[in-house]
Write an enzyme that holds these catalytic residues in place. Structure first.
Site, PDB file in Angstrom:
ATOM      1  N   ASN A  12       0.856  -1.192   0.000  1.00 49.94           N
ATOM      2  CA  ASN A  12       0.000   0.000   0.000  1.00 49.94           C
ATOM      3  C   ASN A  12       0.897   1.249   0.000  1.00 49.94           C
ATOM      4  OD1 ASN A  12      -1.363   2.282   1.153  1.00 49.94           O
ATOM      5  ND2 ASN A  12      -3.038   0.941   1.740  1.00 49.94           N
ATOM      6  N   HIS A  15       0.949   6.287   1.859  1.00 52.58           N
ATOM      7  CA  HIS A  15       1.676   7.266   2.672  1.00 52.58           C
ATOM      8  C   HIS A  15       2.887   7.873   1.971  1.00 52.58           C
ATOM      9  CE1 HIS A  15      -1.308   6.852   5.582  1.00 52.58           C
ATOM     10  NE2 HIS A  15      -1.119   5.554   5.687  1.00 52.58           N
ATOM     11  N   HIS A  48      -5.619   3.685  -1.591  1.00 49.57           N
ATOM     12  CA  HIS A  48      -6.924   4.040  -1.033  1.00 49.57           C
ATOM     13  C   HIS A  48      -7.250   5.473  -1.432  1.00 49.57           C
ATOM     14  CE1 HIS A  48      -9.485   4.330   2.950  1.00 49.57           C
ATOM     15  NE2 HIS A  48     -10.167   4.666   1.879  1.00 49.57           N
ATOM     16  N   ARG A  50      -9.439   8.194  -0.715  1.00 58.92           N
ATOM     17  CA  ARG A  50     -10.424   8.611   0.297  1.00 58.92           C
ATOM     18  C   ARG A  50     -11.281   9.731  -0.260  1.00 58.92           C
ATOM     19  NH1 ARG A  50      -8.817   6.636   5.737  1.00 58.92           N
ATOM     20  NH2 ARG A  50     -10.605   7.803   6.478  1.00 58.92           N
ATOM     21  N   ARG A  54      -7.001  12.843   0.981  1.00 57.94           N
ATOM     22  CA  ARG A  54      -5.908  13.300   1.847  1.00 57.94           C
ATOM     23  C   ARG A  54      -4.562  12.683   1.479  1.00 57.94           C
ATOM     24  NH1 ARG A  54      -7.497  10.274   7.462  1.00 57.94           N
ATOM     25  NH2 ARG A  54      -9.492  11.234   7.013  1.00 57.94           N
ATOM     26  N   GLU A  75      -8.716   0.636  -3.113  1.00 59.95           N
ATOM     27  CA  GLU A  75      -9.477   0.667  -1.857  1.00 59.95           C
ATOM     28  C   GLU A  75     -10.333   1.913  -1.822  1.00 59.95           C
ATOM     29  OE1 GLU A  75      -7.558   0.940   1.916  1.00 59.95           O
ATOM     30  OE2 GLU A  75      -6.485  -0.898   1.538  1.00 59.95           O
ATOM     31  N   THR A 106      -8.290   3.717   8.654  1.00 55.64           N
ATOM     32  CA  THR A 106      -9.512   2.910   8.681  1.00 55.64           C
ATOM     33  C   THR A 106      -9.592   2.165  10.007  1.00 55.64           C
ATOM     34  OG1 THR A 106      -9.134   2.642   6.325  1.00 55.64           O
ATOM     35  CG2 THR A 106     -10.878   1.321   7.291  1.00 55.64           C
ATOM     36  N   GLU A 156     -11.075  -9.279   3.392  1.00 54.83           N
ATOM     37  CA  GLU A 156      -9.794  -8.910   3.996  1.00 54.83           C
ATOM     38  C   GLU A 156     -10.057  -8.710   5.487  1.00 54.83           C
ATOM     39  OE1 GLU A 156      -7.161  -6.338   1.922  1.00 54.83           O
ATOM     40  OE2 GLU A 156      -6.369  -5.466   3.761  1.00 54.83           O
ATOM     41  N   HIS A 199      -3.646  -4.368   7.806  1.00 54.28           N
ATOM     42  CA  HIS A 199      -3.757  -3.154   8.624  1.00 54.28           C
ATOM     43  C   HIS A 199      -2.831  -3.250   9.833  1.00 54.28           C
ATOM     44  CE1 HIS A 199      -5.173   0.581  10.294  1.00 54.28           C
ATOM     45  NE2 HIS A 199      -5.797   0.791   9.150  1.00 54.28           N
TER      46      HIS A 199
HETATM   47  N1  PXP Z   1      -5.877  -3.058   4.162  1.00 54.30           N
HETATM   48  C1  PXP Z   1      -6.836  -2.112   4.221  1.00 54.30           C
HETATM   49  C2  PXP Z   1      -8.209  -2.486   3.796  1.00 54.30           C
HETATM   50  C3  PXP Z   1      -6.541  -0.793   4.630  1.00 54.30           C
HETATM   51  O1  PXP Z   1      -7.520   0.137   4.689  1.00 54.30           O
HETATM   52  C4  PXP Z   1      -5.210  -0.463   4.938  1.00 54.30           C
HETATM   53  C5  PXP Z   1      -4.863   0.949   5.293  1.00 54.30           C
HETATM   54  O2  PXP Z   1      -5.165   1.790   4.231  1.00 54.30           O
HETATM   55  C6  PXP Z   1      -4.244  -1.471   4.854  1.00 54.30           C
HETATM   56  C7  PXP Z   1      -4.605  -2.761   4.479  1.00 54.30           C
HETATM   57  C8  PXP Z   1      -2.810  -1.214   5.141  1.00 54.30           C
HETATM   58  O3  PXP Z   1      -2.653  -0.827   6.465  1.00 54.30           O
HETATM   59  P1  PXP Z   1      -1.257  -0.255   6.937  1.00 54.30           P
HETATM   60  O4  PXP Z   1      -0.993   0.972   6.143  1.00 54.30           O
HETATM   61  O5  PXP Z   1      -1.466   0.001   8.394  1.00 54.30           O
HETATM   62  O6  PXP Z   1      -0.244  -1.325   6.676  1.00 54.30           O
END
Ligand code: PXP
Length: 249
Positions: A12, A15, A48, A50, A54, A75, A106, A156, A199
């Site tokens: 992901n 960030h 993701h 949003r 952001r 996402e 989330t 998930e 997550h």
């Molecule tokens: N899976 C989902 C559905 C999420 O919303 C997120 C965060 O955007 C992640 C995985 C990844 O989480 P993290 O960034 O904490 O590793």
């Protein structure tokens, strides 16, 4: 049971966009990060979009879809705006998440059981367009069964609470949460759902989840982007891959 297959790592890159947006600059570029992740062995890229944009923005989704060769996991919240964007870009997969403007990330899983009829209608055109639909849920039996009923291909499982309990040193509660996640993975698999998890996962917490034989994919972002500051994104991903393979073996 024997593992369902090779465990996939979805990286992901949200960030990377957070850092870019903090200065309103053009860098760091999420597509460049995605290409580095691909070269380091990521099996997919997760982003993701949003409602408040952001981190990832609309043009990032277009650039990722055009630029990467591995699957894109889009996402988003289950809104008509996001549905239209998904149908325009046709990502490999869509992961539906709950979204509240005031949350930092989330925080909980989607309430599929409480919104079953609407969600069934929402995902139908996505499935018809060939997109694999995933529900981001807690390990609650009701949510897993509802996800199967509405015809989702994937669930998930939200590992955030397990990771928080680990970070807080509440190990007995962490282990109970892990056991509940394992039970959820078993149930989902029995119902014919593909099982993903994610997550909050880090080098310290990934092993026990990677060891669940039903899990096909982990989605990991924040920790990898943070670790990239110290060792570079490629090596950070390679180490995660190594720990996943070690736990799976
Ligand atoms: N899976 C989902 C559905 C999420 O919303 C997120 C965060 O955007 C992640 C995985 C990844 O989480 P993290 O960034 O904490 O590793």
């Amino acid at each position: 049971m024997k593992p369902v297959g090779r465990l996939r790592l979805g990286v992901n890159i949200d960030h990377v966009a957070t850092v870019r947006n903090a200065r309103g600059s053009a860098y760091p570029d999420p597509l460049r990060a995605a290409l580095l992740a691909e070269a380091a062995g990521a099996d997919g890229i997760t982003a993701h979009l949003r409602e408040d944009r952001r981190h990832i923005r609309d043009q990032d989704i277009a650039a990722l879809k055009a630029g990467i060769s591995i699957p894109l996991n889009f996402e988003c919240a289950a809104t008509t705006e996001m549905q239209a964007i998904a149908l325009r870009h046709l990502p490999h997969a869509i992961c539906l998440v709950p979204e509240r403007r005031e949350e930092r990330t989330t925080e909980g899983g989607l309430d599929v059981a409480g919104d079953e009829t609407r969600l069934a209608g929402f995902i139908a055109p996505l499935r018809d367009a060939g997109i694999r639909v995933s529900m981001f849920i807690g390990h609650d039996r009701r949510q897993i069964e509802a996800s199967a009923r509405i015809g989702a291909a994937v669930v998930e499982l939200h590992t955030g609470h397990y990771c928080d309990l680990h970070a807080e040193g509440r190990f007995a509660e962490r282990d109970a949460e892990l056991a509940a996640l394992a039970e959820g993975a078993r149930l989902a698999h029995t119902l014919g759902l593909e099982v993903h998890a994610g997550h909050g996962l880090s080098y310290e917490t990934v092993g026990p989840v990677a060891a669940f034989p039903q899990v096909m994919e982990l989605n990991i972002g924040h920790f990898l982007v943070a670790e990239a500051i110290f060792r570079g994104l490629g090596p950070a991903i390679e180490e995660m891959r190594r720990l996943m393979d070690e736990a799976r073996a």
